[in-house]
Structure formats: C-alpha cells, structure tokens
Scaffold this motif. Structure first.
Motif, PDB file in Angstrom:
ATOM      1  N   VAL A  71      37.830  -0.241  -0.627  1.00 38.08           N
ATOM      2  CA  VAL A  71      37.551  -1.631  -0.263  1.00 38.08           C
ATOM      3  C   VAL A  71      38.638  -2.497  -0.893  1.00 38.08           C
ATOM      4  N   ILE A  72      39.426  -3.182  -0.055  1.00 41.25           N
ATOM      5  CA  ILE A  72      40.497  -4.017  -0.598  1.00 41.25           C
ATOM      6  C   ILE A  72      40.153  -5.499  -0.544  1.00 41.25           C
ATOM      7  N   ALA A  73      39.084  -5.881   0.187  1.00 44.20           N
ATOM      8  CA  ALA A  73      38.719  -7.292   0.264  1.00 44.20           C
ATOM      9  C   ALA A  73      37.263  -7.452   0.652  1.00 44.20           C
ATOM     10  N   LYS A  74      36.659  -8.526   0.137  1.00 44.68           N
ATOM     11  CA  LYS A  74      35.317  -8.949   0.542  1.00 44.68           C
ATOM     12  C   LYS A  74      35.419 -10.405   0.944  1.00 44.68           C
ATOM     13  N   ARG A  75      34.675 -10.787   1.994  1.00 44.89           N
ATOM     14  CA  ARG A  75      34.742 -12.168   2.457  1.00 44.89           C
ATOM     15  C   ARG A  75      33.364 -12.690   2.793  1.00 44.89           C
ATOM     16  N   ASN A  76      33.209 -13.997   2.687  1.00 43.47           N
ATOM     17  CA  ASN A  76      32.045 -14.746   3.135  1.00 43.47           C
ATOM     18  C   ASN A  76      30.767 -14.303   2.424  1.00 43.47           C
ATOM     19  N   THR A 132      31.768  -9.648   5.159  1.00 44.29           N
ATOM     20  CA  THR A 132      32.613  -8.564   5.646  1.00 44.29           C
ATOM     21  C   THR A 132      33.303  -7.869   4.489  1.00 44.29           C
ATOM     22  N   ILE A 133      33.668  -6.599   4.712  1.00 42.65           N
ATOM     23  CA  ILE A 133      34.526  -5.874   3.781  1.00 42.65           C
ATOM     24  C   ILE A 133      35.685  -5.291   4.575  1.00 42.65           C
ATOM     25  N   THR A 134      36.849  -5.241   3.952  1.00 46.61           N
ATOM     26  CA  THR A 134      38.020  -4.622   4.555  1.00 46.61           C
ATOM     27  C   THR A 134      38.241  -3.287   3.858  1.00 46.61           C
ATOM     28  N   VAL A 135      38.259  -2.208   4.637  1.00 54.57           N
ATOM     29  CA  VAL A 135      38.393  -0.858   4.095  1.00 54.57           C
ATOM     30  C   VAL A 135      39.731  -0.290   4.556  1.00 54.57           C
ATOM     31  N   ARG A 136      40.500   0.248   3.598  1.00 54.20           N
ATOM     32  CA  ARG A 136      41.823   0.790   3.886  1.00 54.20           C
ATOM     33  C   ARG A 136      41.851   2.279   3.574  1.00 54.20           C
ATOM     34  N   ARG A 137      42.473   3.026   4.464  1.00 51.76           N
ATOM     35  CA  ARG A 137      42.688   4.448   4.224  1.00 51.76           C
ATOM     36  C   ARG A 137      44.044   4.843   4.782  1.00 51.76           C
ATOM     37  N   ILE A 138      44.541   5.983   4.339  1.00 52.95           N
ATOM     38  CA  ILE A 138      45.792   6.523   4.855  1.00 52.95           C
ATOM     39  C   ILE A 138      45.430   7.651   5.807  1.00 52.95           C
ATOM     40  N   PHE A 139      45.836   7.521   7.059  1.00 52.62           N
ATOM     41  CA  PHE A 139      45.548   8.539   8.070  1.00 52.62           C
ATOM     42  C   PHE A 139      46.861   9.023   8.656  1.00 52.62           C
ATOM     43  N   LYS A 169      41.328  -9.352  -4.505  1.00 51.30           N
ATOM     44  CA  LYS A 169      41.869  -8.794  -3.267  1.00 51.30           C
ATOM     45  C   LYS A 169      42.967  -7.803  -3.647  1.00 51.30           C
ATOM     46  N   LEU A 170      42.949  -6.643  -3.032  1.00 51.13           N
ATOM     47  CA  LEU A 170      43.911  -5.589  -3.369  1.00 51.13           C
ATOM     48  C   LEU A 170      44.969  -5.433  -2.285  1.00 51.13           C
ATOM     49  N   TYR A 171      45.486  -6.549  -1.798  1.00 48.21           N
ATOM     50  CA  TYR A 171      46.478  -6.501  -0.734  1.00 48.21           C
ATOM     51  C   TYR A 171      47.780  -5.839  -1.185  1.00 48.21           C
ATOM     52  N   TYR A 172      48.009  -5.771  -2.495  1.00 40.88           N
ATOM     53  CA  TYR A 172      49.236  -5.145  -2.980  1.00 40.88           C
ATOM     54  C   TYR A 172      49.261  -3.643  -2.684  1.00 40.88           C
ATOM     55  N   LEU A 173      48.113  -3.037  -2.378  1.00 42.81           N
ATOM     56  CA  LEU A 173      48.083  -1.612  -2.039  1.00 42.81           C
ATOM     57  C   LEU A 173      48.791  -1.327  -0.717  1.00 42.81           C
ATOM     58  N   ARG A 174      48.957  -2.351   0.112  1.00 34.18           N
ATOM     59  CA  ARG A 174      49.649  -2.166   1.390  1.00 34.18           C
ATOM     60  C   ARG A 174      51.105  -1.775   1.187  1.00 34.18           C
ATOM     61  N   ASP A 175      51.691  -2.218   0.087  1.00 35.74           N
ATOM     62  CA  ASP A 175      53.109  -1.947  -0.180  1.00 35.74           C
ATOM     63  C   ASP A 175      53.315  -0.636  -0.932  1.00 35.74           C
ATOM     64  N   LYS A 205      50.857   8.369  -4.706  1.00 34.61           N
ATOM     65  CA  LYS A 205      50.050   8.286  -5.912  1.00 34.61           C
ATOM     66  C   LYS A 205      49.958   6.872  -6.466  1.00 34.61           C
ATOM     67  N   ALA A 206      50.841   5.996  -6.051  1.00 38.03           N
ATOM     68  CA  ALA A 206      50.815   4.613  -6.531  1.00 38.03           C
ATOM     69  C   ALA A 206      49.612   3.844  -5.990  1.00 38.03           C
TER      70      ALA A 206
END
Length: 120
Positions: A49-54, A60-67, A98-104, A108-109
């Motif tokens: 979970v990288i973000a929660k809103r409202n 809402t929650i934003t879920v990120r994975r590597i596929f 917010k964990l938007y920095y995980l996008r970059d 392992k980082a």
C-alpha cells in the motif's frame, strides 16, 4: 431531513464493517471479483500500500506490485462491492504518509522494513 442527511443515511447502508485497519507500507492481498462470461471468480492482487485517500464511503488505497519487471499500481475503493476481501500479509515500518518514492526504486531498494508492534 435535508439532502446531506439523506445522502449520509444511504452511504451508511453501503459501508463495510468487516474491513481490517490498513496502513501505508502494509503488504496486502486484495480479492477482486471479476466477471468472465457468466461466471464470477475472485482474483487476488498482492502488493504494498503506497497511498490512502479520503474517508467514509470514498476511502481508497493504492496498491503497487512488480509484475514481470514492470511496476503496476491499482487504486481500490475499499467499500466497493467488487472488493471481496482484504488480507494483511505483513506490516511495514515507514515514516511517510505516501510512498511515491518507491516508483523510482528497483529491486531490493523497494523493500520496506517489517513492523512487529501491530497485529496482523
């Protein structure tokens, strides 16, 4: 009864009561209802979970994975009837809302340290 009270009463009927408390940084498995033809099945989507809103019915929650080497993010409306279940796999120890920095980050980082002081 004014319009705001009517809207609030309709929304309260739609709210789910069995949702776990989800925090940013947690790894979750979201069961999404998918209709294929005439059949309905539940497809799991697991990620961090990288973000929660409202709040309330619009939460809402934003879920990120590597596929397959590509980062995929999905936004889930928590009180939607399309969401069958939410299971917390592990708690993450983070210092950001917010964990938007995980996008970059790659590989392992993208790991988030596990947190043990909250129950699953």
């Amino acid at each position: 009864m004014n319009a705001e009270e009517i809207i609030r009463s309709i929304e309260s009927e739609q709210l789910k009561t069995d949702l776990p408390i989800v925090h940013v940084g947690d790894t979750v498995r979201v069961g999404v209802r998918i209709v294929e033809g005439g059949k309905e099945r539940i497809q799991p989507y697991e990620g961090i979970v990288i973000a929660k809103r409202n709040g309330g019915i619009n939460q809402t929650i934003t879920v990120r994975r590597i596929f397959q080497g590509v980062g995929v993010e999905r936004v889930f409306l928590l009180h939607s009837p399309r969401i069958a279940s939410i299971k917390i796999i592990r708690r993450g120890k983070v210092r950001r809302a917010k964990l938007y920095y995980l996008r970059d980050r790659v590989g392992k980082a993208t790991r988030v340290q596990q947190r043990f002081d909250r129950a699953l």
